[in-house]
Scaffold this active site. Structure first.
Site, PDB file in Angstrom:
ATOM      1  N   ASP A 441       0.829  -1.212   0.000  1.00 13.07           N
ATOM      2  CA  ASP A 441       0.000   0.000   0.000  1.00 13.07           C
ATOM      3  C   ASP A 441       0.866   1.266   0.000  1.00 13.07           C
ATOM      4  OD1 ASP A 441      -2.365   1.449   0.118  1.00 13.07           O
ATOM      5  OD2 ASP A 441      -3.185   0.321   1.809  1.00 13.07           O
ATOM      6  N   ASP A 498     -10.555   1.910  -4.011  1.00 13.66           N
ATOM      7  CA  ASP A 498     -11.158   1.560  -2.723  1.00 13.66           C
ATOM      8  C   ASP A 498     -12.674   1.550  -2.822  1.00 13.66           C
ATOM      9  OD1 ASP A 498      -8.959   1.026  -1.227  1.00 13.66           O
ATOM     10  OD2 ASP A 498      -8.921   2.925  -0.139  1.00 13.66           O
TER      11      ASP A 498
HETATM   12  C1  DGJ Z   1      -5.971   1.704   1.765  1.00  8.30           C
HETATM   13  C2  DGJ Z   1      -6.294   0.525   0.904  1.00  8.30           C
HETATM   14  O1  DGJ Z   1      -6.718   0.944  -0.353  1.00  8.30           O
HETATM   15  C3  DGJ Z   1      -7.329  -0.348   1.591  1.00  8.30           C
HETATM   16  O2  DGJ Z   1      -7.707  -1.404   0.760  1.00  8.30           O
HETATM   17  C4  DGJ Z   1      -6.738  -0.846   2.873  1.00  8.30           C
HETATM   18  O3  DGJ Z   1      -5.670  -1.709   2.609  1.00  8.30           O
HETATM   19  C5  DGJ Z   1      -6.302   0.324   3.729  1.00  8.30           C
HETATM   20  N1  DGJ Z   1      -5.442   1.227   3.010  1.00  8.30           N
HETATM   21  C6  DGJ Z   1      -5.584  -0.155   4.959  1.00  8.30           C
HETATM   22  O4  DGJ Z   1      -5.094   0.886   5.707  1.00  8.30           O
END
Ligand code: DGJ
Length: 694
Positions: A441, A498
């Protein structure tokens, strides 16, 4: 004297010419030229006339337009001496290195001690042109801007298409009319970013998804790009792509651009899309095991967030496996004292409060269910509230008083000790446990953009992959903030957004398919009430939207009714039964007569079968569905067409169209000319249509 070279692949020719030892220029790019075409003539045939108010000779639109030639537009290179004084290079041709489908043109500025190389390669199968530039200097210089070899844009084009976006709203298309001057896009946040997918499509007049001519570009670099699409006063058009300007901050002797991928199509935007999809899948992504089917994911993020409890996680895994999941991804919250997003990034030691016996009990349970295990990291980040920051406040990028993003700062990936530390921590987790998947991430923009940051990240990923060659990596950056062919040289999947809002996801996926194949594009069935939009969608819509890409689940399976679970099981088992041929399929966007319908055709590599996903993303203006034309079928071939989920027709669908009754057998000609007449449906539903050549 004129020297010429040509690069060919099916339906595409690129011709370069050097005149009188000057810099090379692309003198032709488009549909294939005959073998016998006289390239000297081609080089001369495109010369522009001169009239009043013009220089006596038109400055070349070369692969690196030079200010020293009085070029009237943006130069391809802007450099300064180490003392900051501007340099005005004037390159002369030195030599050409020719290989199979490859060409490197070398130039030199003897006075300034500079060497410039423009590399071109064309792929005979994917049709992709890959090009990049290198610059070397005898003495240390400063680089403000270096474009990958500059490409011409077509004249018979009224508009250009590029992409912006935001968190949970990636891949928004912008259509801009061509006019005199510049359309400039630049990501200055240190990542390719939601707001700046690094690409441009130039459709020729009348082109659509399925027909007409188009040219497309993608810059494979994760640190932020700059794009210039410029129409000069004389009407010529140039396209430049490079690293965001000024981000190669450190003075040096050598610089290179990322790879610019470019392709011409005479089959509409789909011809470009298929080039990118195939090139990414078959040439760029390195698969630990190419023949292994993509597993169905379960990601626990939206089920538990930071609230990790081994008993609950085991229960989720059991339920996910029963639905068909094959990989369990443990998301954020397993390390430090990470009970929310204010703390612990950088520490990467297991939270013994949540996992008193380590990860083994959970991993054993997951593997006992027949699933693989993956884990989340955000390696480049640190919370000020962490042991790492306390021990090494000097490891951050930018000042200690900078604005935080998600309460976090960025580690300085140019410092070797930072990367050594991160390697050691991640390597230990991968060695201690049977983990073969990382969700990587990147949840904030950089305090300032610097190319060495991206180079450091690339090097860290490369080092981890060398140590753990069977480990796959997913690129995530708050969803689709780091989606580009540079990161995909090192990763195998992107978390596209997301947003698990199926309606929004449908649009995002549709636009992303202009570049990304199904195999790398993660898509999850989210909660009944979407966590990022508050909207409620039926499980069928959520499941089919996810099934259109690399499928996974991200809801809490405990919320599913038995009917919802049954739907999900069925769609997942269809996905598994069809994934192997779909992994190699092309995604062809369809020209929908109804703007409310977002539709695509996934076509098997041998053309013998396809599946159409037709999502109704809004209510339609007209009362009855308009026929949906298919594409790239064999007109003379008969196909059996079946609406897989015809049982989902609502009771308000009262008529008896043939496809509601069962299959029909029609020719490719009919399907491409008239199209499929689907049953009526509610908005936020998806028809899934299978086609088989008979
Ligand atoms: C942002 C990501 O896009 C989510 O899927 C998740 O992993 C969160 N971060 C976790 O903090």
């Amino acid at each position: 004297m004129i020297q010429t070279w040509r690069l060919d692949c099916p339906d595409q020719t690129l011709v370069l010419a050097v005149r009188d030892s000057a810099l090379a220029a692309i003198v032709y790019w488009g549909a294939s030229l005959p073998d016998g075409e006289n390239l000297q003539t081609i080089a001369r045939a495109g010369e522009l006339d001169v009239t009043g108010g013009m220089l006596d000779v038109n400055p070349a639109l070369s692969v690196c337009p030079q200010a020293s030639d009085s070029f009237p537009g943006q130069p391809g290179m802007t450099i300064r001496g180490e003392d900051g004084a501007p340099l005005m290079p004037k390159f002369s041709f030195e030599r050409a290195d020719e290989g199979q489908g490859a060409l490197a043109l070398h130039f030199r500025d003897v006075d300034l001690g500079l060497r410039y190389v423009a590399h071109f390669a064309i792929d005979a199968e994917t049709r992709m042109i890959s090009t990049r530039a290198e610059l070397e200097s005898d003495v240390v210089i400063r680089l403000d801007w270096l474009a990958a070899p500059v490409m011409p844009a077509p004249q018979l084009s009224d508009t250009m298409l590029d992409f912006s976006g935001r968190w949970v709203g990636e891949f928004q298309s912008n259509i801009t009319p061509w006019s005199a001057g510049i359309r400039m896009r630049e990501s200055r946040v240190g990542r390719s970013d939601h707001a700046h997918f690094p690409a441009l499509i130039v459709p020729c007049r009348g082109a659509s998804n399925t027909q007409g001519q188009a040219y497309a570009f993608h810059y494979g670099w994760s640190g932020g790009h700059r794009m210039i699409a410029e129409e000069l006063p004389d009407g010529r058009r140039q396209v430049q792509f490079g690293h965001a300007s000024g981000t190669q901050i450190t003075p040096a002797n050598r610089f290179e651009t990322g790879t610019l991928y470019a392709v011409y199509s005479n089959t509409g935007l789909n011809g470009c899309a298929v080039g990118f999809q195939r090139h990414l899948r078959d040439r760029i992504v390195e698969w630990p095991d190419r023949d292994r089917s993509r597993p169905v994911h379960y990601n626990c993020w939206e089920a538990v967030y930071f609230d990790h409890d081994v008993t609950v996680l085991k229960d989720l895994a059991t339920r996910a496996a029963a639905l068909g999941a094959e990989r369990f991804v443990l998301d954020d919250g397993w390390f430090g004292v990470r009970d929310d997003d204010t703390t612990s990034l950088g520490d990467w030691l297991l939270d013994a409060r949540k996992y008193p016996d380590g990860l083994t009990p959970l991993i054993d349970h997951v593997q006992g269910l027949g699933m693989r295990f993956g884990i989340w990291f955000e390696p480049e980040m640190v919370n000020p509230h962490s042991d790492l920051y306390k021990a090494h406040p000097d490891w951050i990028l930018g000042g200690s008083d900078q604005i935080l993003g998600r309460q976090q700062m960025v580690l300085d990936m140019a410092q070797p000790q930072v990367c050594d530390y991160l390697f050691a921590r991640i390597d230990t987790v991968l060695r201690n446990y049977q983990i073969d998947y990382i969700k990587w991430d990147h949840n904030r923009v950089l305090p300032y953009p610097d190319a060495v940051q991206t180079e450091g990240t690339y090097a860290l990923i490369d080092r981890l992959r060398a140590a753990h060659p069977m480990t796959e990596i997913e690129s995530c950056a708050s969803g689709g903030g780091r989606v580009d062919f540079g990161i995909l040289e090192r990763t195998q999947r992107v978390w596209l957004s997301d947003s698990n809002d199926a309606r929004e996801r449908l649009r995002i996926q549709h636009n992303a398919a202009l570049f990304l194949p199904m195999v790398v594009t993660g898509s999850h069935v989210g909660p009944r009430t979407c966590h990022t939009s508050g909207r409620v969608f039926d499980i069928r819509f959520r499941a089919w939207v996810a099934a259109a890409r690399h499928m996974g689940f991200e809801m809490d399976p405990r919320e599913l009714t038995s009917e919802e679970a049954e739907v999900l099981r069925e769609v997942t088992s269809w996905w598994k039964a069809n994934r192997d041929w779909r992994q190699d399929a092309d995604i062809l966007r369809l020209d929908s007569a109804d703007p409310s319908v977002i539709a695509e055709q996934q076509q098997a590599a041998d053309g013998g079968r396809f599946v159409v996903f037709a999502g109704l993303a809004d209510t339609s203006a007209q009362i009855a569905p308009r026929p949906l034309r298919l594409t790239q079928l064999d007109g003379a071939q008969m196909y059996r067409i079946t609406v897989l989920n015809r049982a989902d027709a609502p009771t308000l669908s009262r008529g008896s169209p043939l496809l509601k009754q069962g299959s029909m057998e029609v020719s490719g000609a009919y399907l491409m000319q008239n199209g499929i007449t689907l049953p009526w449906s509610f908005p936020d539903t998806m028809w899934v249509i299978e086609g088989v050549a008979i």
